[in-house]
Scaffold this active site. Sequence first.
Site, PDB file in Angstrom:
ATOM      1  N   ASP A  92      17.779  -6.125 -27.332  1.00 60.74           N
ATOM      2  CA  ASP A  92      17.231  -7.489 -27.356  1.00 60.74           C
ATOM      3  C   ASP A  92      16.544  -7.817 -26.031  1.00 60.74           C
ATOM      4  OD1 ASP A  92      18.365  -8.013 -29.928  1.00 60.74           O
ATOM      5  OD2 ASP A  92      20.290  -8.458 -29.012  1.00 60.74           O
ATOM      6  N   ASP A 124      18.660  -1.156 -23.432  1.00 62.18           N
ATOM      7  CA  ASP A 124      19.174  -2.340 -24.116  1.00 62.18           C
ATOM      8  C   ASP A 124      18.176  -2.618 -25.242  1.00 62.18           C
ATOM      9  OD1 ASP A 124      20.520  -4.879 -24.547  1.00 62.18           O
ATOM     10  OD2 ASP A 124      18.813  -5.806 -23.533  1.00 62.18           O
TER      11      ASP A 124
END
Length: 232
Positions: A28, A26
């Site tokens: 963020d 991922d």
Amino acid sequence: MAKTELTRELTSLTVDSNLIKAAIFDLDGVIVDTAHYHYMAWKQLAATLGIDLTIEDNERLKGVSRMHSLEIVLEIGGVSLSEAEKEKLADKKNGWFVDLIEKMSPDEIFPGVTDLIESIRRKGVRVGLASSSKNAPRVLELLHIRDQFDVIIDGTMITHSKPDPEIFLLAASRLDLNPTDCLVFEDAEAGVEAAIRAGMKCVGVGNVAQLGKANVVIAKTGDFTAADLDKL
Ligand code: BG6
Ligand code: MG
């Protein structure tokens, strides 16, 4: 890395590392602290509506799409708006978020993450990125790490955002791998759920209270090393 640094023993992750052919990150909150920039922008927007968005509320916004995040903010504040008004507010928040990220540089990458990605690649394990953010390509460009990924899936390429498994299944399919070959790094509860629903193993980055469903939880992405893949 001392095992005591892990919230759970890595041995609890019952994966044969030979099966892990790709690490899917991922963005963020896992590679860089843009999760905080999202929070700052949502908090500012919520304030314009008279809503006090807390850091606890923000956990619910992590990993989910821009519009879904707005709907959660409105639900928290008990505010109901038309689709057109929601579009305007989502654009406003994104404008503030973009202003924040445009000042970013590679030195904002979390400590150890560049080394981790490079060492994973050196082991012959492929590296993917799966972010619900439509701004992910721009963030990767600003951080000068776009070419570190064999595949990049962002929020413009999916119909359903996390906790739906679509984003991770698409990443596996673009890598031409089975979901069970993939290990996901996630900081969001919705992201951990998406990885599990995709049939992948998951390293949670953050608190065990939020990410307890992950196979293992570490405090920071840099706490993991490529050597840990052999201990799994
Ligand atoms: C995710 C973030 O990565 O992207 C969420 O965790 C955010 O907080 C989502 O809402 C969508 O981002 P964007 O940049 O498309 O508004
Ligand atoms: Mg995240």
